[in-house]
Design a protein around this motif. Sequence first.
Motif, PDB file in Angstrom:
ATOM      1  N   LEU A  16      -4.275  10.344  -0.495  1.00  0.00           N
ATOM      2  CA  LEU A  16      -4.571  10.245  -1.919  1.00  0.00           C
ATOM      3  C   LEU A  16      -4.435  11.599  -2.601  1.00  0.00           C
ATOM      4  O   LEU A  16      -4.696  12.642  -2.002  1.00  0.00           O
ATOM      5  N   ILE A  49       0.845  -1.209   0.000  1.00  0.00           N
ATOM      6  CA  ILE A  49       0.000   0.000   0.000  1.00  0.00           C
ATOM      7  C   ILE A  49       0.871   1.246   0.000  1.00  0.00           C
ATOM      8  O   ILE A  49       0.580   2.216  -0.710  1.00  0.00           O
ATOM      9  N   VAL A  58     -11.048  -2.406  -2.767  1.00  0.00           N
ATOM     10  CA  VAL A  58     -10.492  -1.276  -2.019  1.00  0.00           C
ATOM     11  C   VAL A  58     -11.562  -0.659  -1.141  1.00  0.00           C
ATOM     12  O   VAL A  58     -12.703  -0.486  -1.555  1.00  0.00           O
ATOM     13  N   TYR A  66       0.869   4.382  -2.661  1.00  0.00           N
ATOM     14  CA  TYR A  66       0.829   5.820  -2.349  1.00  0.00           C
ATOM     15  C   TYR A  66       1.961   6.553  -3.077  1.00  0.00           C
ATOM     16  O   TYR A  66       1.746   7.619  -3.658  1.00  0.00           O
ATOM     17  N   PHE A 117      -7.218   1.877   2.350  1.00  0.00           N
ATOM     18  CA  PHE A 117      -6.382   3.047   2.090  1.00  0.00           C
ATOM     19  C   PHE A 117      -6.818   4.219   2.956  1.00  0.00           C
ATOM     20  O   PHE A 117      -7.999   4.359   3.285  1.00  0.00           O
TER      21      PHE A 117
END
Length: 76
Positions: free
Chosen positions: A50, A10, A72, A14, A45
């Motif tokens: 983001l 993850i 997700v 990012y 997430f």
Amino acid sequence: MSELTVAEAIENIYASLRADNADIDAHIATLKAALTREGKKQAVFDPTKLAQNNRSGRKLMQAYFRQRGVSVSFSE
């Protein structure tokens, strides 16, 4: 190459998102393999990390990842 954990995969995603989606498909494949190894069904997430932290950005990300076999969700 060593196998990454879900958390490491993850973090790589990012970084890829910050780098204008560089190698995103490879990172998604790595995440999918890590989820399978760890017996998890879904990647979670943090929406604050983001690039596009709005509803349409999150939905676009979910759709793109779903097409590649990764479910997700987003933390609160």
